[in-house]
Design an enzyme around this catalytic site. Structure first.
Site, PDB file in Angstrom:
ATOM      1  N   ASP A  14     -13.811 -55.133  15.332  1.00 41.40           N
ATOM      2  CA  ASP A  14     -14.966 -54.284  15.543  1.00 41.40           C
ATOM      3  C   ASP A  14     -15.231 -53.473  14.282  1.00 41.40           C
ATOM      4  O   ASP A  14     -14.376 -52.706  13.833  1.00 41.40           O
ATOM      5  CB  ASP A  14     -14.664 -53.364  16.725  1.00 41.40           C
ATOM      6  CG  ASP A  14     -15.873 -52.561  17.130  1.00 41.40           C
ATOM      7  OD1 ASP A  14     -16.974 -53.136  17.120  1.00 41.40           O
ATOM      8  OD2 ASP A  14     -15.724 -51.379  17.446  1.00 41.40           O
ATOM      9  N   THR A  47     -22.665 -52.657  14.149  1.00 40.29           N
ATOM     10  CA  THR A  47     -22.076 -51.769  13.136  1.00 40.29           C
ATOM     11  C   THR A  47     -21.779 -52.525  11.849  1.00 40.29           C
ATOM     12  O   THR A  47     -22.035 -52.026  10.758  1.00 40.29           O
ATOM     13  CB  THR A  47     -20.794 -51.113  13.657  1.00 40.29           C
ATOM     14  OG1 THR A  47     -19.929 -52.108  14.173  1.00 40.29           O
ATOM     15  CG2 THR A  47     -21.111 -50.121  14.738  1.00 40.29           C
ATOM     16  N   THR A  48     -21.243 -53.729  11.978  1.00 36.62           N
ATOM     17  CA  THR A  48     -20.942 -54.491  10.770  1.00 36.62           C
ATOM     18  C   THR A  48     -22.242 -54.824  10.041  1.00 36.62           C
ATOM     19  O   THR A  48     -22.338 -54.686   8.825  1.00 36.62           O
ATOM     20  CB  THR A  48     -20.174 -55.778  11.113  1.00 36.62           C
ATOM     21  OG1 THR A  48     -19.091 -55.424  11.968  1.00 36.62           O
ATOM     22  CG2 THR A  48     -19.627 -56.436   9.869  1.00 36.62           C
ATOM     23  N   ASP A 342     -19.037 -52.023  23.695  1.00 33.47           N
ATOM     24  CA  ASP A 342     -20.185 -52.561  22.959  1.00 33.47           C
ATOM     25  C   ASP A 342     -21.150 -53.230  23.928  1.00 33.47           C
ATOM     26  O   ASP A 342     -22.356 -52.981  23.899  1.00 33.47           O
ATOM     27  CB  ASP A 342     -19.735 -53.630  21.942  1.00 33.47           C
ATOM     28  CG  ASP A 342     -19.159 -53.006  20.676  1.00 33.47           C
ATOM     29  OD1 ASP A 342     -18.920 -51.789  20.680  1.00 33.47           O
ATOM     30  OD2 ASP A 342     -18.946 -53.749  19.700  1.00 33.47           O
TER      31      ASP A 342
END
Ligand SMILES: Nc1ncnc2c1ncn2[C@@H]1O[C@H](COP(=O)(O)OP(=O)(O)O)[C@@H](O)[C@H]1O
Ligand SMILES: [Mg+2]
Length: 506
Positions: A14, A47-48, A342
């Protein structure tokens, strides 16, 4: 695998967790962590993407500076134009989803959980996620994920995970032999005060000169505790949930009165119980009243993985659910918890906004193409910056191609571009097939907000960093950046490495 100084281990894929756990000194890198955190707070996923795009924007900016496109504010301006245009473009390609379209919502959950160690039981977990979100959603489609409690329990397999309508608390009765295991038609008292003999605040010494006096003293103590318990009994409560301690003597009296009691319950659990049962949290013994009690059809202690838990079900407010997440080891359960968080968030976002886009790099390729067209209409030096922005977005399909084992990934990018030029707006890369695929058909979809937010925060961070002329060590902020770090910041020289930063994309 992240290992800290005392050897604690976190295993995760994550993005935000990796960045949060990493030991980061560089001030610009710290801003990247902020990008990830904002993304996580706002939408819970992507997020990445946000961080990788921000890094790529900076790398492209560095290239432009080297090609003498000056000053950095020109690039910043171009980036801002591009980011605004990109927002429009995403809204343009977004597709409607109905708030009760469980099949689509399941696919959104599935995409968010891909590659997150949840693969083994994804179908089941997606079902749990969609069911819990639709259960807590309001009529106007707002979803408060605080209503969904995740209770982790090591033991069993992922498949044993389940959804409970109600609140589950990881506690057992304080006095198992004497207290009921099951209370039906529960009248619940939530108490944030100790059910104990009050210790004096001042240090007082009481000298006892005879056994009689000692007995009197003890009797007095017992009388006080008994009075507290009587107050509880008089309120009509048959379940006591206490945030503080419950004394042995009190336990005895409570048990005698047939009250099921638990103690040292977390504040967050008290809040959830309060919402679910309508009880108020009473914070002094004197304030205990029947009107403060909450109600639920059933309070029961049950074994999960060999440990007792309290199940408060058939609550007045049905908008309270608990997901009991099971898995073989703590690391598995922790990663599952993150994947579920998520997924819960993206499904809620989709229900709220009712808009989604294809995944697998499709929207990035499409935006990139459209932004290049837009750049030509702007012209001048800003055009170069907008083109750089367009190229930066392609880091997403490129990284996905790399992760799918395609070498070199650029071939895939060329194929994807021509798909989009031919008008196939949802063509992306299915990492399992490693070829251009209509992502809608493949069922890889994401809420629109994941993309709008990722682009907004990536662009904002890049622009902010571009506008920095100098880094000056300030007092009070600990050690401050090292001389090398300052040099790196000033000349943007250190930024080059950031583009190559993609952690566990996917
Ligand atoms: N089966 C799949 N095929 C192709 N791409 C996928 C698939 N599942 C997810 N993706 C893509 O992977 C990317 C995950 O990015 P992101 O959510 O930012 O990463 P993370 O959740 O690891 O922080 C998204 O672009 C998403 O569309
Ligand atoms: Mg994701």
């Amino acid at each position: 695998m992240l290992v800290d100084t005392i050897g604690d281990v976190v295993i995760t894929n994550d993005g935000v967790t990796i960045l949060k756990e990493m030991d980061i000194e560089h001030p610009a890198a710290k801003m990247m962590v902020e990008v990830a955190k904002t993304q996580d707070d706002e939408v819970g996923d992507g997020t990445t993407t946000a961080v990788v795009v921000a890094g790529e924007l900076l790398k492209r900016a560095e290239d432009l500076l080297e090609q003498d496109v000056h000053p950095p504010t020109v690039i910043a301006h171009g980036y801002r134009l591009a980011a605004d245009k990109a927002q429009e473009l995403i809204k343009d390609i977004a597709i409607e989803v109905k708030a009760d379209d469980v099949e689509m919502l399941g696919k959104i959950a599935d995409t968010a959980m891909t590659g997150k160690g949840a693969e083994a039981a994804k179908e089941k977990l997606c079902d749990l996620v969609v069911r819990s979100v639709t259960m807590v959603a309001d009529e106007d489609n707002t979803v408060d994920t605080d209503f969904i409690k995740i209770e982790k329990k090591v033991g069993g397999t992922i498949d044993d995970s389940e959804i409970i309508e109600g609140v589950v608390i990881d506690k057992e009765r304080v006095h198992p032999p004497g207290m009921p295991k099951l209370v039906e038609n529960a009248k619940i008292l939530l108490l944030n005060a100790p059910v104990e003999y009050k210790k004096t605040e001042v240090d007082a010494e009481i000298s006892i000169t005879s056994p009689d006096q000692l007995q009197m003293f003890l009797d007095e103590e017992e009388k006080m505790i008994k009075a507290i318990v009587e107050k509880i009994i008089a309120s009509g409560a048959n379940v006591l949930v206490c945030q503080k301690g419950i004394d042995d003597i009190a336990q005895h009296y409570l048990a005698k009165a047939g009250i099921l009691a638990i103690r040292r319950v977390k504040k967050s659990d008290m809040t959830k119980l309060s919402r679910a049962t309508g009880a108020s949290v009473v914070s002094s013994i004197d304030a205990i009243e029947e009107s403060e009690l909450g109600a639920s059809g059933r309070v029961e202690e049950k074994k999960v993985s060999g440990e007792e838990m309290i199940f408060v079900t058939e609550c007045i407010n049905p908008k309270a659910v608990t997901l009991i997440v099971r898995g073989g080891t703590e690391h598995v359960v922790d990663e599952l918890d993150r994947a579920l968080e998520d997924a819960l968030r993206v499904v809620s976002v989709a229900v709220e906004d009712k808009k989604f886009v294809a995944g697998g790099g499709a929207p990035e390729v499409e935006m990139s193409l459209r932004l290049r067209e837009y750049a030509a209409t702007v012209g001048g030096r800003a055009q170069l910056a907008i083109e750089a922005f367009a190229a930066a977005l392609e880091i997403i399909p490129r990284t996905l191609a790399e992760n799918a084992g395609l070498d070199p990934p650029i071939d895939m990018l060329v194929e994807l571009r021509s798909e989009h030029e031919a008008g196939r707006k949802t063509a992306g890369l299915d990492v399992f097939d490693a070829k251009p695929t209509d992502m809608l058909v493949a069922g890889v979809i994401e809420p629109m907000r994941v993309k709008t937010q990722a682009i907004a925060s990536a662009a904002e961070a890049a622009v902010m960093i571009l506008r920095i002329d100098d880094v000056i060590a300030s007092s009070g902020a600990g050690a401050g950046p090292s001389p090398e770090e300052m040099a790196a910041m000033g000349g943007m020289g250190g930024m080059g490495g950031m583009g190559g930063m993609p952690p566990g994309m996917m």
